[in-house]
Design an enzyme around this catalytic site. Structure first.
Site, PDB file in Angstrom:
ATOM      1  N   CYS A 143       0.819  -1.211   0.000  1.00  0.00           N
ATOM      2  CA  CYS A 143       0.000   0.000   0.000  1.00  0.00           C
ATOM      3  C   CYS A 143       0.856   1.266   0.000  1.00  0.00           C
ATOM      4  CB  CYS A 143      -0.933  -0.006   1.204  1.00  0.00           C
ATOM      5  SG  CYS A 143      -0.127  -0.504   2.745  1.00  0.00           S
ATOM      6  N   HIS A 149      -2.604   5.393   6.376  1.00  0.00           N
ATOM      7  CA  HIS A 149      -1.225   5.849   6.536  1.00  0.00           C
ATOM      8  C   HIS A 149      -1.175   7.342   6.151  1.00  0.00           C
ATOM      9  CE1 HIS A 149       0.127   1.681   6.681  1.00  0.00           C
ATOM     10  NE2 HIS A 149      -0.220   1.451   5.427  1.00  0.00           N
TER      11      HIS A 149
HETATM   12  P1  NAD Z   1      -5.450 -10.722   6.117  1.00  0.00           P
HETATM   13  O1  NAD Z   1      -4.881 -11.457   7.275  1.00  0.00           O
HETATM   14  O2  NAD Z   1      -6.490  -9.688   6.374  1.00  0.00           O
HETATM   15  O3  NAD Z   1      -6.074 -11.744   5.073  1.00  0.00           O
HETATM   16  C1  NAD Z   1      -5.414 -12.925   4.700  1.00  0.00           C
HETATM   17  C2  NAD Z   1      -6.449 -14.012   4.499  1.00  0.00           C
HETATM   18  O4  NAD Z   1      -5.763 -15.195   4.067  1.00  0.00           O
HETATM   19  C3  NAD Z   1      -7.194 -14.377   5.776  1.00  0.00           C
HETATM   20  O5  NAD Z   1      -8.559 -14.543   5.455  1.00  0.00           O
HETATM   21  C4  NAD Z   1      -6.548 -15.710   6.205  1.00  0.00           C
HETATM   22  O6  NAD Z   1      -7.456 -16.542   6.905  1.00  0.00           O
HETATM   23  C5  NAD Z   1      -6.223 -16.304   4.838  1.00  0.00           C
HETATM   24  N1  NAD Z   1      -5.186 -17.346   4.869  1.00  0.00           N
HETATM   25  C6  NAD Z   1      -4.238 -17.602   5.811  1.00  0.00           C
HETATM   26  N2  NAD Z   1      -3.498 -18.645   5.443  1.00  0.00           N
HETATM   27  C7  NAD Z   1      -3.959 -19.076   4.243  1.00  0.00           C
HETATM   28  C8  NAD Z   1      -3.613 -20.114   3.353  1.00  0.00           C
HETATM   29  N3  NAD Z   1      -2.599 -20.943   3.609  1.00  0.00           N
HETATM   30  N4  NAD Z   1      -4.323 -20.270   2.218  1.00  0.00           N
HETATM   31  C9  NAD Z   1      -5.344 -19.440   1.918  1.00  0.00           C
HETATM   32  N5  NAD Z   1      -5.743 -18.440   2.736  1.00  0.00           N
HETATM   33  C10 NAD Z   1      -5.049 -18.231   3.873  1.00  0.00           C
HETATM   34  O7  NAD Z   1      -4.203 -10.114   5.336  1.00  0.00           O
HETATM   35  P2  NAD Z   1      -4.216  -8.841   4.393  1.00  0.00           P
HETATM   36  O8  NAD Z   1      -4.061  -7.618   5.227  1.00  0.00           O
HETATM   37  O9  NAD Z   1      -5.338  -8.917   3.448  1.00  0.00           O
HETATM   38  O10 NAD Z   1      -2.830  -9.014   3.634  1.00  0.00           O
HETATM   39  C11 NAD Z   1      -2.705  -9.892   2.534  1.00  0.00           C
HETATM   40  C12 NAD Z   1      -1.470  -9.503   1.739  1.00  0.00           C
HETATM   41  O11 NAD Z   1      -1.654  -8.177   1.253  1.00  0.00           O
HETATM   42  C13 NAD Z   1      -0.153  -9.485   2.512  1.00  0.00           C
HETATM   43  O12 NAD Z   1       0.902  -9.803   1.643  1.00  0.00           O
HETATM   44  C14 NAD Z   1      -0.048  -8.048   2.939  1.00  0.00           C
HETATM   45  O13 NAD Z   1       1.288  -7.650   3.214  1.00  0.00           O
HETATM   46  C15 NAD Z   1      -0.603  -7.362   1.710  1.00  0.00           C
HETATM   47  N6  NAD Z   1      -1.130  -6.017   1.939  1.00  0.00           N
HETATM   48  C16 NAD Z   1      -1.856  -5.747   3.058  1.00  0.00           C
HETATM   49  C17 NAD Z   1      -2.328  -4.463   3.254  1.00  0.00           C
HETATM   50  C18 NAD Z   1      -3.086  -4.072   4.497  1.00  0.00           C
HETATM   51  O14 NAD Z   1      -2.895  -2.980   4.966  1.00  0.00           O
HETATM   52  N7  NAD Z   1      -3.932  -4.911   5.049  1.00  0.00           N
HETATM   53  C19 NAD Z   1      -2.095  -3.478   2.290  1.00  0.00           C
HETATM   54  C20 NAD Z   1      -1.426  -3.811   1.118  1.00  0.00           C
HETATM   55  C21 NAD Z   1      -0.923  -5.083   0.962  1.00  0.00           C
END
Ligand code: NAD
Length: 354
Positions: A139, A219
């Protein structure tokens, strides 16, 4: 139709799923969940086919009364591309599974850049030659790439210096913090965010320093860019205003922070109150000599969502970057603009679609 699967239906995944489902040239084949929780329920309520992410947990969905269409392997065999939105580090573990099914994959910014053939940002990335995988940058990196790309093209960036005040956790993350502090994170300077921007804009000199604050909304970036040329403040504002994925907050809108921004987004009909655009306080954009200053907010849950849609087209179609961005923007309504800006709204008004 591009058949898309979504692995990891969490904060980012559920938003990407909705954005994919809204594209006329894409079909969301299904989403995965690891357990039959509220996320699994709401995916079904939205009409998405549900797949068990982990084979030996499939029975748990049945026990809970939630119908699944199969497991991750079945989903991978039914799609042209899989978007991995699992927590940081899990994407790397999933990589061999995608390879075994010969399914092109998109990863998120929590993974190392080396996971994919190239890192991706629709505005900042140069040409990417026939990739088998892409990584949509984080992000913060997305927000910085969108801002620095037009500045570099128009005026040349000699050096960018950015302080990132990062949200402690997302609203649903009850286990993150800090609770009552502002914490240098990492305490080493420069932080890793600058090198990550260089995965998108390799020739732009950028140093970053980062802190964590006890907020969940967005942020905040304090930006100083030394330019090679010397635009006027008005010219710099107009350059940034012309970018679809940058929103210049008019001074008279009375939007003073993330709370009001999220309130505004919800009131204009944005699903989940999401802000897909960088939000830049217009009056903060000022040029002193060759130094440009501004404050911008980035909605961490939302700004990478349109980028994921564009990454899908970049990975599995020949659609040009410009055409993809236009389609994505049109389908979900990216391009926030205010009637209160000096020139009035320059864009069509946003249709509340959720
Ligand atoms: P999150 O924890 O909200 O969501 C992840 C999901 O994946 C959850 O539903 C979890 O249960 C599921 N999960 C866990 N293990 C799994 C598996 N083995 N197989 C399938 N599903 C599985 O995480 P998020 O915040 O959505 O982040 C996801 C990615 O995006 C990360 O790489 C993070 O760094 C990136 N990201 C996050 C944000 C943020 O601020 N939340 C912003 C940009 C990028």
């Amino acid at each position: 139709m591009i058949r898309v699967g979504l692995n990891g239906y969490g904060t980012i995944g559920k938003r990407v799923a909705d954005a994919v489902a809204a594209q006329p040239d894409m079909e969301l084949v299904g989403v995965t969940k690891t357990s039959p929780d509220y996320g699994a329920e709401t995916a079904l309520r939205r009409g998405y086919d549900l797949y068990a992410a982990i084979d030996d947990r499939a029975a748990a969905f049945e026990d809970a009364g939630l119908e699944t269409a199969g497991t991750l392997g079945n989903l991978l065999d039914a799609v042209d591309v899989i978007v991995d939105c699992t927590p940081a580090g899990i994407g790397e573990r999933n990589q061999p599974i995608y390879a075994a099914h010969d399914t092109p994959a998109i990863y998120q910014g929590g993974e190392d850049a080396a996971i994919a053939d190239a890192s991706f940002n629709a505005r900042g990335s140069g040409a990417i030659d026939d990739p088998d995988s892409l990584r949509v940058v984080s992000c913060n990196t997305t927000g910085l790439s969108r801002l620095l790309a037009p500045l570099d093209e128009a005026y040349g960036v000699e050096k960018a210096r950015v302080t990132l005040v990062r949200r402690g956790g997302d609203p649903s993350e009850t286990d993150r913090g800090p609770i009552n502090d502002v914490v240098p994170d990492p305490a080493t300077v420069p932080s890793h965010h600058g090198p990550d921007v260089n995965t998108i804009l390799p020739d732009v000199a950028v140093d970053t320093a980062a802190l964590k604050a006890p907020v969940t909304g967005m942020h905040t970036h304090s930006v100083n860019v030394t330019l090679e040329q010397e635009p006027t403040t008005v010219e710099a504002r107009e350059l940034l205003r012309a970018e679809d994925r940058l929103f210049l907050i008019p001074e008279r809108a009375g939007i003073d922070g993330a709370g009001a921004l999220k309130d505004y987004a919800a009131d204009v009909g944005r699903p989940r109150g999401d802000l897909w655009e960088n939000c830049i306080w217009e009056e903060s954009i000022s040029v002193e000599g060759r130094d440009l200053y501004l404050f911008q907010n980035v909605h961490q849950e939302a700004d990478v969502v349109p980028e994921n849609v564009d990454a899908i087209r970049a990975l599995v179609t020949d659609v040009t970057r410009e055409e993809s961005v236009a389609r994505t923007n049109e389908a979900i309504g990216v391009g926030l603009d205010s009637l209160l800006s000096d020139a009035g709204s320059a864009r069509d008004q946003i249709v509340a679609d959720d």
